[in-house]
Design a protein around this motif. Sequence first.
Motif, mmCIF file in Angstrom:
data_model
loop_
_atom_site.group_PDB
_atom_site.id
_atom_site.type_symbol
_atom_site.label_atom_id
_atom_site.label_comp_id
_atom_site.label_asym_id
_atom_site.label_seq_id
_atom_site.Cartn_x
_atom_site.Cartn_y
_atom_site.Cartn_z
ATOM 1 N N LYS A 373 0.845 -1.190 0.000
ATOM 2 C CA LYS A 373 0.000 0.000 0.000
ATOM 3 C C LYS A 373 0.885 1.246 0.000
ATOM 4 O O LYS A 373 1.733 1.396 0.893
ATOM 5 C CB LYS A 373 -0.866 -0.046 1.267
ATOM 6 N N GLN A 435 -1.605 14.645 -6.725
ATOM 7 C CA GLN A 435 -0.918 13.355 -6.856
ATOM 8 C C GLN A 435 0.581 13.582 -7.016
ATOM 9 O O GLN A 435 1.007 14.668 -7.429
ATOM 10 C CB GLN A 435 -1.427 12.606 -8.099
ATOM 11 N N THR A 440 -0.598 8.255 -14.100
ATOM 12 C CA THR A 440 -0.878 7.246 -13.063
ATOM 13 C C THR A 440 0.123 6.087 -13.119
ATOM 14 O O THR A 440 0.235 5.321 -12.180
ATOM 15 C CB THR A 440 -2.317 6.690 -13.197
ATOM 16 N N LYS A 441 0.858 5.983 -14.224
ATOM 17 C CA LYS A 441 1.877 4.909 -14.288
ATOM 18 C C LYS A 441 3.184 5.331 -13.615
ATOM 19 O O LYS A 441 4.055 4.514 -13.362
ATOM 20 C CB LYS A 441 2.143 4.537 -15.746
ATOM 21 N N TYR A 472 -4.241 6.120 -2.277
ATOM 22 C CA TYR A 472 -3.265 5.025 -2.181
ATOM 23 C C TYR A 472 -3.285 4.200 -3.458
ATOM 24 O O TYR A 472 -4.306 4.115 -4.157
ATOM 25 C CB TYR A 472 -3.622 4.088 -1.023
ATOM 26 N N THR A 473 -2.162 3.526 -3.696
ATOM 27 C CA THR A 473 -2.188 2.412 -4.656
ATOM 28 C C THR A 473 -1.994 1.139 -3.835
ATOM 29 O O THR A 473 -1.370 1.171 -2.760
ATOM 30 C CB THR A 473 -1.060 2.513 -5.705
ATOM 31 N N GLY A 476 0.234 -1.445 -6.739
ATOM 32 C CA GLY A 476 0.308 -0.663 -7.974
ATOM 33 C C GLY A 476 -1.048 -0.301 -8.565
ATOM 34 O O GLY A 476 -1.118 0.487 -9.507
ATOM 35 N N GLU A 477 -2.126 -0.860 -8.038
ATOM 36 C CA GLU A 477 -3.469 -0.528 -8.582
ATOM 37 C C GLU A 477 -4.060 0.667 -7.861
ATOM 38 O O GLU A 477 -3.944 0.757 -6.621
ATOM 39 C CB GLU A 477 -4.409 -1.717 -8.380
ATOM 40 N N LEU A 478 -4.713 1.531 -8.610
ATOM 41 C CA LEU A 478 -5.300 2.721 -7.992
ATOM 42 C C LEU A 478 -6.366 2.321 -6.979
ATOM 43 O O LEU A 478 -7.238 1.508 -7.277
ATOM 44 C CB LEU A 478 -5.941 3.620 -9.047
#
Length: 486
Positions: A373, A435, A440-441, A472-473, A476-478
């Motif tokens: 996380k 952010q 986002t990558k 949070y990711t 790695g996922e949003l």
Amino acid sequence: MAIKTPITIAYGDGIGPEIMQATLAILSAANALIEPEVIEIGEKIYRQGFTCGIPDDAWQTLKRTKVLLKGPITTPQGGGYKSLNVTLRKTLSLFANVRPCISYAPYVTTNFPDINLVIVRENEEDTYSGIEHRQTDEVYQCLKLITRPGCERIIHYAFEYAQKFNRKKVTCLSKDNIMKMTDGLFHRLFNEIAAEYPDIEHDHMIVDIGTALIAAQPQRFDVIVTLNLYGDIISDVAAQVAGSVGLAGSANIGAHMAMFEAIHGSAPDIAGKNIANPSGLLNAAIQMLVHINQPETAALIENAWLKTLEDGIHTGDIYSSQSKQKVGTQAFAAAVIERLGQKPTHFKPVVYQPGSYAKIECYDAPLATPSKKELIGIDIFIDNPNNIPAEQLAKTLAPLSEKLQLIVITSRGLKIWPNSSIEAPFLRHCCCRFQSSADTKQLKQIQHEDILQLLSKINTLGLDVIKTENLYTFDGELGFTLAQGQ
Ligand code: NAD
């Protein structure tokens, strides 16, 4: 001598005492092996100053017996009184609300003679956590909290129920086309768990079309599993179309405790007149007998009750051209008692196999492996009563942090900066998303300290931050949705 199961009994308010008296008379005549222990809850207790309607010593009885048969309760209006039902469900962790919904045509009027469905409703989460805030003069919010263990438990319960009670299909209702994270989780877990029960069919419907179909073609449903709010609504729709609002019982099941009650309320308009139908509470008591592993007594009573309906002996609420005799509450109970041992001829007699329905094991989700996380940003909600335009807000806020970039400003989830074509945006409640990267990558982890510095600078500008939500990711996922138009 056979061992009796201790049961907590609460007579409740309004028609509660008379329908409980009728129900207990039937249980006693059927030799149900129960040892009632009476507690006082409800209106009188509210008036004594217990805002939840239950005194301290009643909790002890409940925790000892672990089973409650409860009459309906009148919640006094205003005065900070809390719903006793919600308190009981949450305090005793009664996570599953199970409502069978059956039509009894032609003896009970309905347009749908073939309804036989069961709604399994999640009972502890969702907007029913009651976490609400007023954020600005004009804006109020209600938090919808959904947990993975909560979803897993209720979905497993629905499939276990289907298996034990020989049901063929489980339908999941959610609104995951809109709430992709919360309802999306429920739907995804439903698909995963369904795969563990290959003998039971499963399908999913968006809750709006699902509700319409419950109203228009209820006979196509078998077991339905859904979230708390949707379950609350569809339970009443289903009971109404089956014509069984006065007849249906419900079970509130937890891993260690259970509560059984009629679905109707305390009906103060007819209280004390000996005309109320005791069938809702009786059907709840039948569910209770199955739960405490007295299935033969449950079937004995249910068959006698079905025979009474068939014989046209009806209370006023269901009296129709199919009826033969209008009776009061206690006379109805006496008619059921007279028929103990008889089987219905129009309805299929009920059979509960001994031993097979004892308490459904409640699934206890193992702790999932924690994901990685990472804190990557923050949503900052601002009360903007002077309608500072989004362009101007952006100009002021964008340079405040080196680590955090202002990505988007939204209002009620809709992008209003940058490049907005909204003609008249609602500016007085906006959310500024920061952010660590616009891409986002390329998101990098930031520190809470970075957020605190940003908030401190915003504070010095005199802007009113009403709420923040960390971004949070997870592996790695949003862990957040994008704004509409982002
Ligand atoms: P209600 O279900 O008590 O009554 C609605 C209508 O149905 C009334 O006309 C009533 O006379 C009739 N009715 C209900 N049960 C009946 C029965 N067994 N036999 C014949 N007729 C019956 O709903 P309401 O009037 O909205 O609520 C009255 C009170 O009950 C409120 O204080 C409410 O908060 C409470 N309530 C309690 C529960 C509960 O304890 N589980 C559930 C719902 C409502």
